[in-house]
Design an enzyme around this catalytic site. Sequence first.
Site, PDB file in Angstrom:
ATOM      1  CB  THR A 123      -0.909  -0.008   1.251  1.00 42.70           C
ATOM      2  OG1 THR A 123      -1.528   1.260   1.389  1.00 42.70           O
ATOM      3  CG2 THR A 123      -0.124  -0.298   2.527  1.00 42.70           C
ATOM      4  CD  GLU A 125      -3.526   3.514   4.479  1.00 38.41           C
ATOM      5  OE1 GLU A 125      -3.287   3.321   5.681  1.00 38.41           O
ATOM      6  OE2 GLU A 125      -4.664   3.536   4.010  1.00 38.41           O
ATOM      7  CE  LYS A 154      -0.096  -4.584   3.010  1.00 36.97           C
ATOM      8  NZ  LYS A 154      -0.472  -5.944   2.487  1.00 36.97           N
TER       9      LYS A 154
HETATM   10  P1  NAD Z   1      -9.805  -7.481   2.217  1.00 36.83           P
HETATM   11  O1  NAD Z   1      -9.814  -7.132   3.673  1.00 36.83           O
HETATM   12  O2  NAD Z   1     -11.007  -7.219   1.392  1.00 36.83           O
HETATM   13  O3  NAD Z   1      -9.450  -9.031   2.032  1.00 36.83           O
HETATM   14  C1  NAD Z   1      -8.442  -9.669   2.769  1.00 36.83           C
HETATM   15  C2  NAD Z   1      -8.567 -11.173   2.528  1.00 36.83           C
HETATM   16  O4  NAD Z   1      -7.504 -11.812   3.251  1.00 36.83           O
HETATM   17  C3  NAD Z   1      -9.877 -11.772   3.053  1.00 36.83           C
HETATM   18  O5  NAD Z   1     -10.414 -12.671   2.106  1.00 36.83           O
HETATM   19  C4  NAD Z   1      -9.458 -12.499   4.316  1.00 36.83           C
HETATM   20  O6  NAD Z   1     -10.287 -13.616   4.605  1.00 36.83           O
HETATM   21  C5  NAD Z   1      -8.044 -12.915   3.966  1.00 36.83           C
HETATM   22  N1  NAD Z   1      -7.216 -13.124   5.162  1.00 36.83           N
HETATM   23  C6  NAD Z   1      -7.080 -12.309   6.234  1.00 36.83           C
HETATM   24  N2  NAD Z   1      -6.263 -12.859   7.133  1.00 36.83           N
HETATM   25  C7  NAD Z   1      -5.838 -14.035   6.606  1.00 36.83           C
HETATM   26  C8  NAD Z   1      -4.951 -15.045   7.069  1.00 36.83           C
HETATM   27  N3  NAD Z   1      -4.348 -14.959   8.253  1.00 36.83           N
HETATM   28  N4  NAD Z   1      -4.734 -16.113   6.274  1.00 36.83           N
HETATM   29  C9  NAD Z   1      -5.351 -16.224   5.061  1.00 36.83           C
HETATM   30  N5  NAD Z   1      -6.209 -15.308   4.590  1.00 36.83           N
HETATM   31  C10 NAD Z   1      -6.454 -14.213   5.356  1.00 36.83           C
HETATM   32  O7  NAD Z   1      -8.528  -6.735   1.636  1.00 36.83           O
HETATM   33  P2  NAD Z   1      -8.345  -6.016   0.218  1.00 36.83           P
HETATM   34  O8  NAD Z   1      -8.894  -4.655   0.305  1.00 36.83           O
HETATM   35  O9  NAD Z   1      -8.777  -6.936  -0.843  1.00 36.83           O
HETATM   36  O10 NAD Z   1      -6.748  -5.869   0.198  1.00 36.83           O
HETATM   37  C11 NAD Z   1      -5.928  -6.905  -0.338  1.00 36.83           C
HETATM   38  C12 NAD Z   1      -4.475  -6.525  -0.187  1.00 36.83           C
HETATM   39  O11 NAD Z   1      -4.230  -5.291  -0.857  1.00 36.83           O
HETATM   40  C13 NAD Z   1      -4.034  -6.292   1.261  1.00 36.83           C
HETATM   41  O12 NAD Z   1      -2.748  -6.800   1.401  1.00 36.83           O
HETATM   42  C14 NAD Z   1      -4.041  -4.790   1.419  1.00 36.83           C
HETATM   43  O13 NAD Z   1      -3.110  -4.372   2.386  1.00 36.83           O
HETATM   44  C15 NAD Z   1      -3.630  -4.347   0.032  1.00 36.83           C
HETATM   45  N6  NAD Z   1      -4.112  -3.024  -0.372  1.00 36.83           N
HETATM   46  C16 NAD Z   1      -5.458  -2.756  -0.339  1.00 36.83           C
HETATM   47  C17 NAD Z   1      -5.909  -1.511  -0.784  1.00 36.83           C
HETATM   48  C18 NAD Z   1      -7.373  -1.159  -0.806  1.00 36.83           C
HETATM   49  O14 NAD Z   1      -7.687  -0.009  -1.128  1.00 36.83           O
HETATM   50  N7  NAD Z   1      -8.279  -2.056  -0.490  1.00 36.83           N
HETATM   51  C19 NAD Z   1      -4.978  -0.553  -1.242  1.00 36.83           C
HETATM   52  C20 NAD Z   1      -3.628  -0.871  -1.184  1.00 36.83           C
HETATM   53  C21 NAD Z   1      -3.195  -2.120  -0.788  1.00 36.83           C
HETATM   54  O1  DAU Z   2      -4.178   3.914   0.523  1.00 36.93           O
HETATM   55  C1  DAU Z   2      -4.397   2.547   0.422  1.00 36.93           C
HETATM   56  C2  DAU Z   2      -5.237   2.065   1.575  1.00 36.93           C
HETATM   57  O2  DAU Z   2      -6.568   2.497   1.327  1.00 36.93           O
HETATM   58  C3  DAU Z   2      -5.210   0.549   1.771  1.00 36.93           C
HETATM   59  O3  DAU Z   2      -3.911   0.159   2.082  1.00 36.93           O
HETATM   60  C4  DAU Z   2      -6.176   0.118   2.873  1.00 36.93           C
HETATM   61  O4  DAU Z   2      -6.220  -1.295   2.949  1.00 36.93           O
HETATM   62  C5  DAU Z   2      -7.555   0.638   2.538  1.00 36.93           C
HETATM   63  O5  DAU Z   2      -8.441   0.341   3.600  1.00 36.93           O
HETATM   64  C6  DAU Z   2      -7.524   2.149   2.291  1.00 36.93           C
HETATM   65  O6  DAU Z   2      -7.270   2.881   3.538  1.00 36.93           O
HETATM   66  P1  DAU Z   2      -8.047   4.231   3.884  1.00 36.93           P
HETATM   67  O7  DAU Z   2      -8.012   4.413   5.328  1.00 36.93           O
HETATM   68  O8  DAU Z   2      -7.568   5.348   3.038  1.00 36.93           O
HETATM   69  O9  DAU Z   2      -9.538   3.809   3.357  1.00 36.93           O
HETATM   70  P2  DAU Z   2     -10.969   4.077   3.992  1.00 36.93           P
HETATM   71  O10 DAU Z   2     -11.971   3.691   2.965  1.00 36.93           O
HETATM   72  O11 DAU Z   2     -11.100   3.514   5.347  1.00 36.93           O
HETATM   73  O12 DAU Z   2     -10.976   5.665   4.116  1.00 36.93           O
HETATM   74  C7  DAU Z   2     -10.823   6.487   2.955  1.00 36.93           C
HETATM   75  C8  DAU Z   2     -10.896   7.932   3.426  1.00 36.93           C
HETATM   76  O13 DAU Z   2     -12.239   8.199   3.881  1.00 36.93           O
HETATM   77  C9  DAU Z   2      -9.999   8.260   4.599  1.00 36.93           C
HETATM   78  O14 DAU Z   2      -9.540   9.589   4.494  1.00 36.93           O
HETATM   79  C10 DAU Z   2     -10.906   8.122   5.818  1.00 36.93           C
HETATM   80  C11 DAU Z   2     -12.232   8.587   5.264  1.00 36.93           C
HETATM   81  N1  DAU Z   2     -13.424   7.967   5.901  1.00 36.93           N
HETATM   82  C12 DAU Z   2     -13.476   6.609   6.001  1.00 36.93           C
HETATM   83  C13 DAU Z   2     -14.559   5.985   6.572  1.00 36.93           C
HETATM   84  C14 DAU Z   2     -14.610   4.479   6.720  1.00 36.93           C
HETATM   85  C15 DAU Z   2     -14.473   8.757   6.310  1.00 36.93           C
HETATM   86  O15 DAU Z   2     -14.440  10.001   6.189  1.00 36.93           O
HETATM   87  N2  DAU Z   2     -15.554   8.139   6.878  1.00 36.93           N
HETATM   88  C16 DAU Z   2     -15.639   6.783   7.049  1.00 36.93           C
HETATM   89  O16 DAU Z   2     -16.652   6.307   7.589  1.00 36.93           O
END
Ligand code: NAD
Ligand code: DAU
Length: 335
Positions: A123, A125, A154
């Site tokens: 990420t 982050e 991470k």
């Molecule tokens: P998510 O939370 O939707 O899914 C995570 C998955 O991992 C789930 O299916 C969960 O069951 C599985 N999991 C959790 N713990 C586990 C364990 N101990 N063993 C096996 N499986 C396990 O997450 P996502 O949003 O799909 O993110 C996927 C990856 O991408 C993560 O590594 C996250 O850090 C990274 N990432 C996400 C975002 C985003 O915006 N969602 C952005 C940047 C990076």
């Molecule tokens: O930047 C990548 C990351 O983006 C990933 O690594 C993380 O897994 C993913 O969860 C996401 O993190 P954020 O904290 O940025 O995502 P979130 O959707 O929780 O929040 C997005 C923005 O919106 C952040 O500035 C917080 C704000 N927010 C979030 C929630 C849940 C609100 O204002 N209200 C809310 O209820």
Amino acid sequence: MKILVTGGAGFIGSNFILYWVKNYPQDQIINFDKLTYAGNLENLKDIEKNPSYSFVKGDICNVSEVDIAMRGVDWVVHFAAESHVDRSIMEPAAFVMTNVVGTQVLLDASLKNNIKRFHHVSTDEVFGQLLLDSDQKFNESTPYNPRSPYSASKAGSDHLVRSYHYTFGLPITITNCSNNFGPYQFPEKIIPLAITNLIEGKRIPIYGDGLHVRDWLYVEDHCSAIDLVLSKGKVGETYCVGGMSEDINNLEVAKKIVRILGKSEDMIEFVKDRPGHDRRYAVEWSKIKKELGWEPLHSFDQWLEETISWYKKNENWWRKVKSGEYKKYYEQQYK
Ligand code: NAD
Ligand code: DAU
């Protein structure tokens, strides 16, 4: 080619598997997932009977489960993680266990099983926060400065992945991407939370002053970026992936969603800020564009319309998700 996808029942992992099965039907995909609250096999029901896909329920922290799943595998694509920042503030321990220890278990098993490529999905982050009034962006040389238990865990995993390359020669690649959005995203994250709340007649909770900035990346664009890194990326390298060229703050995103759904801006509610809330993320994605020819397929506005229409058409999917254990979390987080 046999690929082990960890966390393939989550948001990005399931989109990645659907993308891969469609584009590379000759490959074998094993989805290794613990099925935490965030894992949902319904995301994959269209391919559950496809002979090139199989599911193994397992924990990446469990040495023997991981070792067995990795036998005969060529590539590992590692998505499994605890991913929600607010939950990491409530309960950090699970984040250290899965994101740090789990990654290290996978790295050991990858060495033992002679994995030809370990791709780690990370990420933006890990780089910390940027200032609102700067035009700085994160890039591959930005120093790490994580500020939440999630991003710290991470960052730990990224360091471990690189250390296994330098010390043991494991062939790794890393992507550090920005905020994904799209189909099958768990409605704890802001975009699906906002869309589904509005459809349910509830308000959009906006933390603090709403001026925080995120760099939005459509999940399918993220999958195509990983695809290119796997096929053309240089072993040992990191690639930053983002979706935007200009900043957009959370309040502006909420207003767009309100407008597309034909609701009133009174449905936006300012709530208590997140502790340590990072102000701004912006990703410089020129390396992956220049070296691998990647860029997002459409603009944020187009992908947002697409995403909203997916959530409108798939109410069954998110209503089931929102009615379970998630209810308790929602009450605690937004009390
Ligand atoms: P998510 O939370 O939707 O899914 C995570 C998955 O991992 C789930 O299916 C969960 O069951 C599985 N999991 C959790 N713990 C586990 C364990 N101990 N063993 C096996 N499986 C396990 O997450 P996502 O949003 O799909 O993110 C996927 C990856 O991408 C993560 O590594 C996250 O850090 C990274 N990432 C996400 C975002 C985003 O915006 N969602 C952005 C940047 C990076
Ligand atoms: O930047 C990548 C990351 O983006 C990933 O690594 C993380 O897994 C993913 O969860 C996401 O993190 P954020 O904290 O940025 O995502 P979130 O959707 O929780 O929040 C997005 C923005 O919106 C952040 O500035 C917080 C704000 N927010 C979030 C929630 C849940 C609100 O204002 N209200 C809310 O209820």
